[in-house]
Write a protein that holds these residues in place. Sequence first.
Motif, PDB file in Angstrom:
ATOM      1  N   PRO A  45      21.691  10.050 -27.311  1.00 14.52           N
ATOM      2  CA  PRO A  45      21.568  11.160 -28.268  1.00 14.52           C
ATOM      3  C   PRO A  45      22.389  12.371 -27.823  1.00 14.52           C
ATOM      4  O   PRO A  45      21.838  13.390 -27.372  1.00 14.52           O
ATOM      5  CB  PRO A  45      20.064  11.450 -28.269  1.00 14.52           C
ATOM      6  CG  PRO A  45      19.606  11.048 -26.915  1.00 14.52           C
ATOM      7  CD  PRO A  45      20.462   9.877 -26.517  1.00 14.52           C
ATOM      8  N   LEU A  46      23.699  12.277 -27.967  1.00 10.38           N
ATOM      9  CA  LEU A  46      24.584  13.319 -27.441  1.00 10.38           C
ATOM     10  C   LEU A  46      24.371  14.655 -28.141  1.00 10.38           C
ATOM     11  O   LEU A  46      24.232  15.691 -27.487  1.00 10.38           O
ATOM     12  CB  LEU A  46      26.042  12.868 -27.571  1.00 10.38           C
ATOM     13  CG  LEU A  46      27.099  13.893 -27.125  1.00 10.38           C
ATOM     14  CD1 LEU A  46      26.905  14.268 -25.669  1.00 10.38           C
ATOM     15  CD2 LEU A  46      28.511  13.347 -27.353  1.00 10.38           C
ATOM     16  N   ALA A  91      15.910  15.320 -28.534  1.00  7.23           N
ATOM     17  CA  ALA A  91      16.099  14.396 -27.418  1.00  7.23           C
ATOM     18  C   ALA A  91      14.903  14.365 -26.479  1.00  7.23           C
ATOM     19  O   ALA A  91      14.960  13.732 -25.424  1.00  7.23           O
ATOM     20  CB  ALA A  91      17.356  14.783 -26.628  1.00  7.23           C
ATOM     21  N   ALA A  92      13.803  15.032 -26.844  1.00 11.13           N
ATOM     22  CA  ALA A  92      12.652  15.091 -25.939  1.00 11.13           C
ATOM     23  C   ALA A  92      11.993  13.725 -25.775  1.00 11.13           C
ATOM     24  O   ALA A  92      11.530  13.388 -24.681  1.00 11.13           O
ATOM     25  CB  ALA A  92      11.636  16.103 -26.455  1.00 11.13           C
ATOM     26  N   ARG A  93      11.926  12.934 -26.843  1.00  8.37           N
ATOM     27  CA  ARG A  93      11.229  11.642 -26.749  1.00  8.37           C
ATOM     28  C   ARG A  93      11.897  10.708 -25.742  1.00  8.37           C
ATOM     29  O   ARG A  93      11.217  10.186 -24.846  1.00  8.37           O
ATOM     30  CB  ARG A  93      11.157  10.991 -28.131  1.00  8.37           C
ATOM     31  CG  ARG A  93      10.198   9.822 -28.203  1.00  8.37           C
ATOM     32  CD  ARG A  93      10.148   9.248 -29.624  1.00  8.37           C
ATOM     33  NE  ARG A  93       8.998   8.400 -29.833  1.00  8.37           N
ATOM     34  CZ  ARG A  93       8.931   7.121 -29.523  1.00  8.37           C
ATOM     35  NH1 ARG A  93       9.974   6.539 -28.965  1.00  8.37           N
ATOM     36  NH2 ARG A  93       7.838   6.413 -29.746  1.00  8.37           N
ATOM     37  N   PRO A  94      13.213  10.447 -25.819  1.00  5.10           N
ATOM     38  CA  PRO A  94      13.822   9.590 -24.796  1.00  5.10           C
ATOM     39  C   PRO A  94      13.778  10.200 -23.400  1.00  5.10           C
ATOM     40  O   PRO A  94      13.618   9.489 -22.404  1.00  5.10           O
ATOM     41  CB  PRO A  94      15.253   9.384 -25.286  1.00  5.10           C
ATOM     42  CG  PRO A  94      15.516  10.502 -26.234  1.00  5.10           C
ATOM     43  CD  PRO A  94      14.201  10.793 -26.870  1.00  5.10           C
ATOM     44  N   ALA A  95      13.929  11.525 -23.309  1.00  9.23           N
ATOM     45  CA  ALA A  95      13.897  12.167 -21.992  1.00  9.23           C
ATOM     46  C   ALA A  95      12.519  12.000 -21.330  1.00  9.23           C
ATOM     47  O   ALA A  95      12.418  11.667 -20.145  1.00  9.23           O
ATOM     48  CB  ALA A  95      14.243  13.656 -22.128  1.00  9.23           C
ATOM     49  N   LEU A  96      11.453  12.208 -22.106  1.00  6.27           N
ATOM     50  CA  LEU A  96      10.112  12.041 -21.548  1.00  6.27           C
ATOM     51  C   LEU A  96       9.843  10.587 -21.172  1.00  6.27           C
ATOM     52  O   LEU A  96       9.236  10.302 -20.134  1.00  6.27           O
ATOM     53  CB  LEU A  96       9.070  12.514 -22.564  1.00  6.27           C
ATOM     54  CG  LEU A  96       8.923  14.024 -22.735  1.00  6.27           C
ATOM     55  CD1 LEU A  96       8.062  14.347 -23.944  1.00  6.27           C
ATOM     56  CD2 LEU A  96       8.325  14.654 -21.491  1.00  6.27           C
ATOM     57  N   HIS A 131       3.014   8.321 -28.085  1.00  8.06           N
ATOM     58  CA  HIS A 131       3.794   8.012 -26.887  1.00  8.06           C
ATOM     59  C   HIS A 131       4.320   9.284 -26.233  1.00  8.06           C
ATOM     60  O   HIS A 131       4.288   9.428 -25.004  1.00  8.06           O
ATOM     61  CB  HIS A 131       4.960   7.088 -27.249  1.00  8.06           C
ATOM     62  CG  HIS A 131       4.531   5.706 -27.623  1.00  8.06           C
ATOM     63  ND1 HIS A 131       4.298   5.338 -28.923  1.00  8.06           N
ATOM     64  CD2 HIS A 131       4.258   4.621 -26.866  1.00  8.06           C
ATOM     65  CE1 HIS A 131       3.921   4.079 -28.956  1.00  8.06           C
ATOM     66  NE2 HIS A 131       3.882   3.617 -27.732  1.00  8.06           N
ATOM     67  N   VAL A 132       4.794  10.221 -27.043  1.00  9.00           N
ATOM     68  CA  VAL A 132       5.274  11.491 -26.498  1.00  9.00           C
ATOM     69  C   VAL A 132       4.128  12.238 -25.825  1.00  9.00           C
ATOM     70  O   VAL A 132       4.277  12.785 -24.720  1.00  9.00           O
ATOM     71  CB  VAL A 132       5.908  12.345 -27.618  1.00  9.00           C
ATOM     72  CG1 VAL A 132       6.287  13.717 -27.098  1.00  9.00           C
ATOM     73  CG2 VAL A 132       7.142  11.644 -28.188  1.00  9.00           C
ATOM     74  N   ARG A 133       2.973  12.252 -26.467  1.00 13.47           N
ATOM     75  CA  ARG A 133       1.817  12.930 -25.881  1.00 13.47           C
ATOM     76  C   ARG A 133       1.394  12.268 -24.566  1.00 13.47           C
ATOM     77  O   ARG A 133       1.120  12.944 -23.577  1.00 13.47           O
ATOM     78  CB  ARG A 133       0.646  12.926 -26.852  1.00 13.47           C
ATOM     79  CG  ARG A 133      -0.508  13.804 -26.399  1.00 13.47           C
ATOM     80  CD  ARG A 133      -1.765  13.615 -27.217  1.00 13.47           C
ATOM     81  NE  ARG A 133      -1.553  13.808 -28.644  1.00 13.47           N
ATOM     82  CZ  ARG A 133      -2.547  13.873 -29.526  1.00 13.47           C
ATOM     83  NH1 ARG A 133      -3.805  13.761 -29.121  1.00 13.47           N
ATOM     84  NH2 ARG A 133      -2.293  14.027 -30.812  1.00 13.47           N
ATOM     85  N   ALA A 134       1.359  10.934 -24.557  1.00 12.68           N
ATOM     86  CA  ALA A 134       0.955  10.217 -23.338  1.00 12.68           C
ATOM     87  C   ALA A 134       1.931  10.487 -22.197  1.00 12.68           C
ATOM     88  O   ALA A 134       1.525  10.737 -21.054  1.00 12.68           O
ATOM     89  CB  ALA A 134       0.870   8.721 -23.621  1.00 12.68           C
ATOM     90  N   HIS A 135       3.231  10.452 -22.493  1.00 11.79           N
ATOM     91  CA  HIS A 135       4.212  10.699 -21.440  1.00 11.79           C
ATOM     92  C   HIS A 135       4.114  12.132 -20.922  1.00 11.79           C
ATOM     93  O   HIS A 135       4.237  12.375 -19.713  1.00 11.79           O
ATOM     94  CB  HIS A 135       5.616  10.429 -21.979  1.00 11.79           C
ATOM     95  CG  HIS A 135       5.861   8.985 -22.283  1.00 11.79           C
ATOM     96  ND1 HIS A 135       6.834   8.557 -23.169  1.00 11.79           N
ATOM     97  CD2 HIS A 135       5.257   7.855 -21.830  1.00 11.79           C
ATOM     98  CE1 HIS A 135       6.818   7.239 -23.228  1.00 11.79           C
ATOM     99  NE2 HIS A 135       5.866   6.795 -22.434  1.00 11.79           N
ATOM    100  N   ALA A 136       3.879  13.102 -21.822  1.00 11.19           N
ATOM    101  CA  ALA A 136       3.766  14.498 -21.389  1.00 11.19           C
ATOM    102  C   ALA A 136       2.569  14.679 -20.456  1.00 11.19           C
ATOM    103  O   ALA A 136       2.671  15.343 -19.408  1.00 11.19           O
ATOM    104  CB  ALA A 136       3.637  15.417 -22.607  1.00 11.19           C
ATOM    105  N   VAL A 137       1.422  14.082 -20.797  1.00 12.21           N
ATOM    106  CA  VAL A 137       0.222  14.231 -19.962  1.00 12.21           C
ATOM    107  C   VAL A 137       0.423  13.559 -18.606  1.00 12.21           C
ATOM    108  O   VAL A 137       0.104  14.138 -17.549  1.00 12.21           O
ATOM    109  CB  VAL A 137      -1.005  13.644 -20.687  1.00 12.21           C
ATOM    110  CG1 VAL A 137      -2.219  13.638 -19.768  1.00 12.21           C
ATOM    111  CG2 VAL A 137      -1.313  14.445 -21.946  1.00 12.21           C
ATOM    112  N   GLU A 138       0.954  12.333 -18.611  1.00 20.01           N
ATOM    113  CA  GLU A 138       1.116  11.598 -17.355  1.00 20.01           C
ATOM    114  C   GLU A 138       2.139  12.276 -16.444  1.00 20.01           C
ATOM    115  O   GLU A 138       1.954  12.324 -15.218  1.00 20.01           O
ATOM    116  CB  GLU A 138       1.542  10.156 -17.655  1.00 20.01           C
ATOM    117  CG  GLU A 138       0.518   9.355 -18.447  1.00 20.01           C
ATOM    118  CD  GLU A 138      -0.808   9.220 -17.705  1.00 20.01           C
ATOM    119  OE1 GLU A 138      -0.802   9.219 -16.455  1.00 20.01           O
ATOM    120  OE2 GLU A 138      -1.857   9.117 -18.379  1.00 20.01           O
TER     121      GLU A 138
END
Length: 591
Positions: A45-46, A91-96, A131-138
């Motif tokens: 995601p450039l 690009a937050a979803r792939p980065a997380l 998935h975004v929420r789970a990755h942010a918490v973990e």
Amino acid sequence: MAAEEKSDAPVAVMKDHARFDELMKHAPDNDALRASLTKLWTNPPLEPMRRAFEKCDSEDEARRILFFPEAKDGQAYATIIKHPRDGLPHAARPALGLMFMLHHKSEFHRVFAVAGGLEGLASRLQEEDQHVRAHAVEIFLRVTGDEALKWYVAPSTDDEVKMHRSLLDLGDRMIPDLVANSRDSYPGGEKACLDLLAFWLGWARQMHCETHVLNPSRLLIEALSDWVLRAERRGDPEESGLAKRLFDDFSRCDPCSGTGWVGGTVLCKATDDDVIEMSGGFDLDSKPKSKPKAMPPPPPPRKIEMKPRQAGNQAFAAGDFEKALQHYDAALTEENETAISTLQCNRATCLVKLAAHDVNDDTRNKAWLQRAEAACDAALDADPRNSKARYRLAQTLAALGDERLGEAISAARSARRSIIDERAGDAQRGAVADLLLALLDRDKATNDRTSRIARGLLRARRGGKGHEMTRGWKKATGEKKKAAVQKGFMDPKPRDYASSDDELVVEDVTKTPTEEDASDSDEAPTAVVDAAADSDDDELMAVRKAEDDQRKLRRKARVVAKENKKASEKPSEKAARKAARVQRILKMSMS
């Protein structure tokens, strides 16, 4: 020099490609995950990354930052995750996701925290994408649990002060989102958010309260009390035990008087007394000290076996739904009966995700959905109050086709009533309302007049254009007002609606009230009168007086009917009604 740098660039790109091939050899045996990683490597995601982080100027640089970052690239991740949502691709979803799976080094975490990455994680604690929420918490738990960052040591350097200040300032912003996750979260998210809340409260009290006394608000004490009840209902002994300890610990403190969630915190830095100074000197003529004896190697760390339920939550956060489903199946034989409903609901969530992945394969898609329906039924058999299971059931029935649409609407309405009884958060209420509105908008439901009226009312509650009775009044102006003043009364139809193609046309299905009507409403029926045709004010007043007389007669008849019914009741029935009323009053006073 510039030529040498240009010649080195293709070599670095080739090395990155080789490292990616090696990475894929060790990736989990999950076709969906492998396909997602390959797609992300092929088409990074450039543009979204460039908008957030200007130094990312090529696809090769985007691939390097995403897959093989250096410690300094923690700043890029913090900037990408903090970038505001502007309606454009983000690009937050792939980065997380990649930070959760691949990037665990302490120096990377340090740069990420110093650059304000924790603020970006806190803003994702109520993300609709689970998935975004789970990755942010973990990731939040991983960064705050990194011993190399020394969170429980007084900050002395500028970077440490920035880290502590950033985390301390997040309290009032982060706590309400963590509390909301106790009502509605991803599988295992309730316990993870409680762990994060416990860390912040303990850390703030130990490190940044001058007297080591943290003053919670009454709102926080009530939230912890409700968390205990919900954890017991979910049947997770670890979560309920931790919630009880937090409630017992902080309910003894004096509540804060401000508007925030906690009080009494202040940033405490390291002082000169915390620095150990070396006094004395050393003798050049003295004999060198003998080398200390080598200490025996420490014993290997004890391997902690993970419970199937926790393993399932971890697999779900990683996106491996089939593996998560296997773990949840194994946990069904080990957990007590109070946790069966939650586990079955988690199974249904995994099955719905798998059905969405196989949407092009009708056979597999239908098989997944049928299993999801069975899991929802099992969850409701174990706990009929499980609103999340009713929500999943509505999703599943809607995906099974138009022939199950009526059942899906009934399940969605039941879920909506259930979350109202539970006083769920805005996110959960909004998700159920959006699902119900989408089902009512389906072609099969459009022919139902009741559904059309319900759809209009639901739109109005969600803030859109809806039922005509929920719209605002528009004052009469100009010629209409002039004519009304001349006649001595205002125009009986003061509402003037602007025509719009997307307005909902609502049919009048209101029954004409009769004298035998047992409704509790005393409101007279709306009289639609043509002001231009009515030239006799006395006639109009006579009509209104007759309507008032009829309304009074109906009211008197209802009062007589209620008195007769009350007189015919047995004493036991009266006592039961009185007890039920007392219970309702007590419930309202404690809420």
